[in-house]
Design a protein around this motif. Structure first.
Motif, PDB file in Angstrom:
ATOM      1  N   PRO A  92       0.816  -1.222   0.000  1.00  0.00           N
ATOM      2  CA  PRO A  92       0.000   0.000   0.000  1.00  0.00           C
ATOM      3  C   PRO A  92       0.849   1.271   0.000  1.00  0.00           C
ATOM      4  N   LEU A  93       0.187   2.381  -0.260  1.00  0.00           N
ATOM      5  CA  LEU A  93       0.847   3.678  -0.387  1.00  0.00           C
ATOM      6  C   LEU A  93       1.667   4.083   0.834  1.00  0.00           C
ATOM      7  N   TYR A  94       1.251   3.659   2.023  1.00  0.00           N
ATOM      8  CA  TYR A  94       1.917   4.196   3.206  1.00  0.00           C
ATOM      9  C   TYR A  94       3.368   3.733   3.319  1.00  0.00           C
ATOM     10  N   PHE A  95       3.785   2.749   2.528  1.00  0.00           N
ATOM     11  CA  PHE A  95       5.212   2.422   2.443  1.00  0.00           C
ATOM     12  C   PHE A  95       5.998   3.656   2.011  1.00  0.00           C
ATOM     13  N   LEU A  96       5.483   4.358   1.001  1.00  0.00           N
ATOM     14  CA  LEU A  96       6.132   5.587   0.539  1.00  0.00           C
ATOM     15  C   LEU A  96       6.092   6.668   1.607  1.00  0.00           C
ATOM     16  N   TYR A  97       4.929   6.806   2.259  1.00  0.00           N
ATOM     17  CA  TYR A  97       4.782   7.875   3.250  1.00  0.00           C
ATOM     18  C   TYR A  97       5.751   7.701   4.411  1.00  0.00           C
ATOM     19  N   THR A 112      -2.472  -4.044  -4.591  1.00  0.00           N
ATOM     20  CA  THR A 112      -3.767  -3.721  -5.193  1.00  0.00           C
ATOM     21  C   THR A 112      -3.618  -2.564  -6.175  1.00  0.00           C
ATOM     22  N   PHE A 113      -4.085  -2.794  -7.400  1.00  0.00           N
ATOM     23  CA  PHE A 113      -4.027  -1.774  -8.448  1.00  0.00           C
ATOM     24  C   PHE A 113      -5.418  -1.641  -9.062  1.00  0.00           C
ATOM     25  N   LYS A 114      -6.004  -0.449  -8.925  1.00  0.00           N
ATOM     26  CA  LYS A 114      -7.349  -0.165  -9.451  1.00  0.00           C
ATOM     27  C   LYS A 114      -8.355  -1.228  -9.011  1.00  0.00           C
ATOM     28  N   GLY A 115      -8.310  -1.547  -7.753  1.00  0.00           N
ATOM     29  CA  GLY A 115      -9.278  -2.470  -7.161  1.00  0.00           C
ATOM     30  C   GLY A 115      -8.983  -3.937  -7.371  1.00  0.00           C
ATOM     31  N   LYS A 116      -7.935  -4.256  -8.145  1.00  0.00           N
ATOM     32  CA  LYS A 116      -7.601  -5.662  -8.408  1.00  0.00           C
ATOM     33  C   LYS A 116      -6.373  -6.070  -7.603  1.00  0.00           C
ATOM     34  N   LYS A 117      -6.419  -7.264  -7.049  1.00  0.00           N
ATOM     35  CA  LYS A 117      -5.280  -7.782  -6.302  1.00  0.00           C
ATOM     36  C   LYS A 117      -4.385  -8.606  -7.215  1.00  0.00           C
ATOM     37  N   PHE A 118      -3.104  -8.295  -7.176  1.00  0.00           N
ATOM     38  CA  PHE A 118      -2.112  -9.075  -7.918  1.00  0.00           C
ATOM     39  C   PHE A 118      -1.320  -9.868  -6.892  1.00  0.00           C
ATOM     40  N   ARG A 138      -3.967   2.587   2.889  1.00  0.00           N
ATOM     41  CA  ARG A 138      -3.862   1.219   3.400  1.00  0.00           C
ATOM     42  C   ARG A 138      -4.212   0.176   2.347  1.00  0.00           C
ATOM     43  N   THR A 139      -4.609   0.642   1.175  1.00  0.00           N
ATOM     44  CA  THR A 139      -5.070  -0.285   0.136  1.00  0.00           C
ATOM     45  C   THR A 139      -4.336  -0.116  -1.191  1.00  0.00           C
ATOM     46  N   VAL A 140      -4.317   1.111  -1.697  1.00  0.00           N
ATOM     47  CA  VAL A 140      -3.905   1.368  -3.077  1.00  0.00           C
ATOM     48  C   VAL A 140      -2.385   1.348  -3.215  1.00  0.00           C
ATOM     49  N   PHE A 185       1.175   2.456  -5.097  1.00  0.00           N
ATOM     50  CA  PHE A 185       1.656   3.714  -5.673  1.00  0.00           C
ATOM     51  C   PHE A 185       1.564   3.730  -7.194  1.00  0.00           C
ATOM     52  N   SER A 186       1.654   2.563  -7.841  1.00  0.00           N
ATOM     53  CA  SER A 186       1.675   2.507  -9.310  1.00  0.00           C
ATOM     54  C   SER A 186       0.406   3.082  -9.925  1.00  0.00           C
ATOM     55  N   GLU A 187      -0.699   2.998  -9.182  1.00  0.00           N
ATOM     56  CA  GLU A 187      -1.965   3.538  -9.693  1.00  0.00           C
ATOM     57  C   GLU A 187      -1.861   5.049  -9.909  1.00  0.00           C
ATOM     58  N   PHE A 188      -1.170   5.737  -9.043  1.00  0.00           N
ATOM     59  CA  PHE A 188      -1.011   7.190  -9.169  1.00  0.00           C
ATOM     60  C   PHE A 188       0.201   7.552 -10.026  1.00  0.00           C
ATOM     61  N   TYR A 189       1.221   6.704  -9.990  1.00  0.00           N
ATOM     62  CA  TYR A 189       2.400   6.951 -10.830  1.00  0.00           C
ATOM     63  C   TYR A 189       2.015   6.839 -12.309  1.00  0.00           C
ATOM     64  N   LEU A 190       1.094   5.969 -12.610  1.00  0.00           N
ATOM     65  CA  LEU A 190       0.665   5.769 -14.003  1.00  0.00           C
ATOM     66  C   LEU A 190       0.163   7.074 -14.610  1.00  0.00           C
ATOM     67  N   GLU A 191      -0.533   7.883 -13.813  1.00  0.00           N
ATOM     68  CA  GLU A 191      -1.099   9.140 -14.305  1.00  0.00           C
ATOM     69  C   GLU A 191      -0.165  10.334 -14.096  1.00  0.00           C
ATOM     70  N   ASN A 192       0.688  10.259 -13.071  1.00  0.00           N
ATOM     71  CA  ASN A 192       1.451  11.446 -12.671  1.00  0.00           C
ATOM     72  C   ASN A 192       2.957  11.325 -12.834  1.00  0.00           C
ATOM     73  N   GLY A 193       3.465  10.115 -13.022  1.00  0.00           N
ATOM     74  CA  GLY A 193       4.905   9.940 -13.164  1.00  0.00           C
ATOM     75  C   GLY A 193       5.677  10.478 -11.972  1.00  0.00           C
ATOM     76  N   GLU A 194       6.831  11.080 -12.234  1.00  0.00           N
ATOM     77  CA  GLU A 194       7.697  11.595 -11.164  1.00  0.00           C
ATOM     78  C   GLU A 194       7.049  12.722 -10.372  1.00  0.00           C
ATOM     79  N   ASN A 195       6.025  13.361 -10.937  1.00  0.00           N
ATOM     80  CA  ASN A 195       5.321  14.415 -10.188  1.00  0.00           C
ATOM     81  C   ASN A 195       4.703  13.865  -8.908  1.00  0.00           C
TER      82      ASN A 195
END
Length: 529
Positions: free
Chosen positions: A104-109, A150-156, A494-496, A498-508
């Protein structure tokens, strides 16, 4: 647009213990050393400098260089590793499981909070150096907690058998996960960057520890992050005296249990074992038990006399793994650490441990709650504005949000408080009369009052329900937005992945996180992407 601030305390997502800790409730102050304020680091630096065994620095740096042999560290990370040889260099540490592709995202945080705090400390205390450290939880064996993202609601999910320390686990089988994920994210420039990162991390490294080290270095190496794996003979050797004390005296259980009695009004995060150690090999990590003066390894036939287990400890300290009670002590023995940054659950169990540190004569670190954030697109922000939703609205429970918005949307009040007060006043007159008669009439008045109040409450509920049906379309837009921002009515972080947001925003994405996350603030970051 919504502009209200959501503090951790009023977000609805933290336990009573963490809220009271953030509020510095006096009854908790004996359970920590210093509260995380910038000024308090001055005394923390002095105390750690006096307590820390500087001879450990040479071993620490040698191990780090060895662990970085298959990774190319940035110049800043290399500099930070070398700085650890100096007595005026200290660490700020966070730890995390080896979640697949960060989890989940909080790894980055967590890690960005750690890096940003070291920058703040350097600006405030320029005569000292501060190194951000990520402690990889390589010795954990709860594979089911980390084998998916989890990416866009799907578990890998990585379907694999695992019983030993996850850091030693082979990455074989992740090719299949990659193939499925690669098809899902497409072929944009950002998608190709994500795929390359996954490939280079997991398909070109043989163990999960090596893969995670590469991944964390790729994401944060340029910011000077230093990554450490505690599963190492030379590091464990430094911890031998504390392991020996645990085996022979079992004092951690007593000390932590005494602290738990002080926390009786809270949910307890972890409970100690009689011996808070595991015995580990490549394919298992099992508790050490003491039965009739024999040390036994749970679920195996391995056993030791006292003499034998002490010999094993001296010769093979890497076979002894601290559990959640002793791992923090291990970390603080090894590192010249000032502060631990963790989530609410982590801070809760650290608060059980101070007496153990005091007895061990190891400085207890400052405990800092990691940054939390809600990532919001500009489209979602505009939608919230159009729906007249504040951040407080969006953080509230969905049932409460729907009820409140139904009352606001309705053309007339859905609140019978005035009617209930009028009814109570009428019955006050009847009760005055009843007191002048017999007991049975008093009971009848009370029963009738309760019945009529209940009737008004039922009418109120039915009216609210009817208005929800009438305004279903508008309420649906509100709940749809909340569900986007709070998947499964839980925190996004706790769910999503980071790749879900990186896909749209890249390094931003990373630039925004580094810019917005301020580790000593106590408010949720609402970050508009």
């Amino acid at each position: 647009m919504p502009n209200d601030c959501i503090t951790y305390q009023n977000s609805g997502y933290f336990s009573d213990l963490i809220i009271d800790y953030l509020n510095q409730k006096p009854s908790l102050q004996s359970l920590y050393n210093r509260f995380p304020t910038l000024e308090n680091f001055e005394e923390q630096i002095e105390e750690k400098q006096n307590q820390y065994n500087d001879s450990n620095r040479t071993i620490l740096v040698a191990v780090l260089k060895q662990q970085y042999q298959n990774v190319v560290p940035s110049e800043l990370s290399k500099k930070n590793i070398e700085l650890l040889l100096n007595s005026n260099t200290f660490t700020v540490t966070t730890g995390h499981q080896l979640n697949l592709f960060t989890g989940p995202l909080y790894f980055l945080y967590k890690i960005i909070s750690t890096i940003n705090l070291t920058k703040k400390l350097k600006a405030t205390y320029p005569n000292s150096n501060f190194v951000p450290v990520y402690w990889m939880a390589t010795e954990d064996h709860d594979f089911e907690e980390i084998n998916y993202f989890t990416f866009k609601g799907k578990k890998f999910r990585w379907n694999k058998e695992s019983t030993g320390p996850v850091g030693r686990l082979s990455t074989k089988g992740l090719e299949e996960v990659f193939e499925i994920f690669a098809k899902e994210i497409g072929n944009s420039n950002n998608a190709n960057s994500i795929k390359k990162l996954f490939q280079e991390s997991y398909l070109k490294h043989h163990t999960l520890a090596d893969a995670t080290r590469f991944l964390a270095n790729a994401l944060f190496g340029e910011s000077g992050l230093v990554i450490i794996d505690g599963d190492h003979h030379d590091l464990k050797k430094l911890f031998i005296p504390y392991v020996k004390k645990e085996l022979l005296n079992q004092n951690s259980s007593t000390l932590v249990s005494e602290t738990i009695t002080k926390l009786k009004d809270y949910t307890i995060q972890v409970n100690p074992r009689p011996i808070n150690l595991f015995y580990i090999k490549e394919n298992f990590r099992e508790r050490i038990l003491l039965e009739d003066d024999i040390f036994k390894v749970n679920n195996t036939k391995i056993q030791f006399s006292e003499t034998e287990i002490l010999y094993e400890l001296e010769k093979y300290p890497e076979n002894f793994s601290p559990n959640v009670i002793l791992r923090p002590l291990y970390q603080e023995v090894i590192l010249p650490n000032l502060c631990y940054i963790g989530g609410g659950g982590e801070i809760a169990y650290w608060l059980e441990l101070k007496s153990l540190f005091d007895t061990s004569k190891i400085t207890f670190p400052i405990l800092l709650l990691r940054n939390s954030a809600l990532l919001v697109t500009e489209k979602q922000e505009k939608k919230a504005d159009k729906l007249s939703l504040s951040w407080k609205d969006l953080f509230s429970k969905q049932s409460d949000l729907v009820n409140e918005k139904t009352k606001q949307i309705s053309a007339f009040p859905i609140d019978f408080t005035i009617q209930k007060e009028q009814l109570k006043n009428q019955f006050s007159y009847l009760q005055a009369i009843a007191r002048q008669t017999d007991q049975s009439f008093i009971g009848a008045v009370k029963a009738q009052k309760a019945k009529q109040i209940k009737g008004l409450e039922n009418l109120e509920k039915r009216l609210l329900k009817a208005q929800k049906r009438k305004h279903a379309e508008a309420l649906g837009r509100i709940t749809d937005l909340q569900n986007e921002l709070f998947p499964n009515q839980s925190l996004q972080e706790r769910t999503v992945n980071f790749s879900e947001f990186y896909l749209e925003n890249g390094e931003n994405l990373m630039n925004n996180l580094f810019s917005e996350l301020k580790p000593l603030d106590k408010a949720f970051n609402i970050i508009i992407l």
